[in-house]
Design a protein around this motif. Structure first.
Motif, PDB file in Angstrom:
ATOM      1  N   GLU A  49       0.832  -1.204   0.000  1.00  0.00           N
ATOM      2  CA  GLU A  49       0.000   0.000   0.000  1.00  0.00           C
ATOM      3  C   GLU A  49       0.867   1.255   0.000  1.00  0.00           C
ATOM      4  OE1 GLU A  49      -2.566  -0.445   3.359  1.00  0.00           O
ATOM      5  OE2 GLU A  49      -3.611  -2.174   2.495  1.00  0.00           O
ATOM      6  N   ARG A  50       1.935   1.227   0.785  1.00  0.00           N
ATOM      7  CA  ARG A  50       2.847   2.364   0.857  1.00  0.00           C
ATOM      8  C   ARG A  50       3.531   2.601  -0.492  1.00  0.00           C
ATOM      9  NH1 ARG A  50       4.191   6.657   4.223  1.00  0.00           N
ATOM     10  NH2 ARG A  50       6.277   7.282   3.675  1.00  0.00           N
ATOM     11  N   LYS A  51       3.998   1.526  -1.115  1.00  0.00           N
ATOM     12  CA  LYS A  51       4.647   1.638  -2.429  1.00  0.00           C
ATOM     13  C   LYS A  51       3.688   2.218  -3.461  1.00  0.00           C
ATOM     14  CE  LYS A  51       7.965  -2.077  -1.836  1.00  0.00           C
ATOM     15  NZ  LYS A  51       8.360  -3.435  -2.239  1.00  0.00           N
ATOM     16  N   GLU A  52       2.423   1.789  -3.413  1.00  0.00           N
ATOM     17  CA  GLU A  52       1.424   2.290  -4.359  1.00  0.00           C
ATOM     18  C   GLU A  52       1.174   3.781  -4.148  1.00  0.00           C
ATOM     19  OE1 GLU A  52      -1.276   2.333  -7.475  1.00  0.00           O
ATOM     20  OE2 GLU A  52       0.251   0.876  -6.924  1.00  0.00           O
ATOM     21  N   ARG A  53       1.078   4.215  -2.880  1.00  0.00           N
ATOM     22  CA  ARG A  53       0.902   5.647  -2.593  1.00  0.00           C
ATOM     23  C   ARG A  53       2.106   6.452  -3.076  1.00  0.00           C
ATOM     24  NH1 ARG A  53      -0.855   3.832   2.469  1.00  0.00           N
ATOM     25  NH2 ARG A  53       1.102   4.520   3.411  1.00  0.00           N
ATOM     26  N   ASP A  54       3.304   5.934  -2.824  1.00  0.00           N
ATOM     27  CA  ASP A  54       4.521   6.627  -3.258  1.00  0.00           C
ATOM     28  C   ASP A  54       4.593   6.713  -4.782  1.00  0.00           C
ATOM     29  OD1 ASP A  54       5.268   6.980  -0.631  1.00  0.00           O
ATOM     30  OD2 ASP A  54       6.712   5.314  -0.626  1.00  0.00           O
ATOM     31  N   ALA A  67       4.210   9.976  -9.650  1.00  0.00           N
ATOM     32  CA  ALA A  67       3.618  10.202 -10.968  1.00  0.00           C
ATOM     33  C   ALA A  67       2.974  11.585 -11.033  1.00  0.00           C
ATOM     34  CB  ALA A  67       2.585   9.124 -11.269  1.00  0.00           C
ATOM     35  N   LYS A  68       2.289  11.984  -9.969  1.00  0.00           N
ATOM     36  CA  LYS A  68       1.648  13.294  -9.931  1.00  0.00           C
ATOM     37  C   LYS A  68       2.699  14.404  -9.962  1.00  0.00           C
ATOM     38  CE  LYS A  68      -1.781  15.911  -7.328  1.00  0.00           C
ATOM     39  NZ  LYS A  68      -2.663  15.913  -6.157  1.00  0.00           N
TER      40      LYS A  68
END
Length: 52
Positions: A10-15, A20-21
């Motif tokens: 989950e942390r990797k996905e948020r990062d 990307a943003k």
């Protein structure tokens, strides 16, 4: 039974989403700067030509 949370994933996905943003914003900023530079350069060239 519910599966246990995978905090690392989950942390990797948020990062990844955050990076990307940030990259998208930087690309937009660079594109905006490139669009404004030719106008400024063209303006300075005409000023130098008329000053001669």
């Amino acid at each position: 039974m519910a599966r246990p949370p995978n905090y690392g994933q989950e942390r990797k996905e948020r990062d990844r989403q955050k990076a990307a943003k940030k990259a998208e914003k930087l690309a937009a900023k660079v594109a905006a700067k490139e669009r404004s530079e030719p106008e400024n350069e063209a303006g300075s060239e005409t000023e130098t030509e008329t000053a001669k």
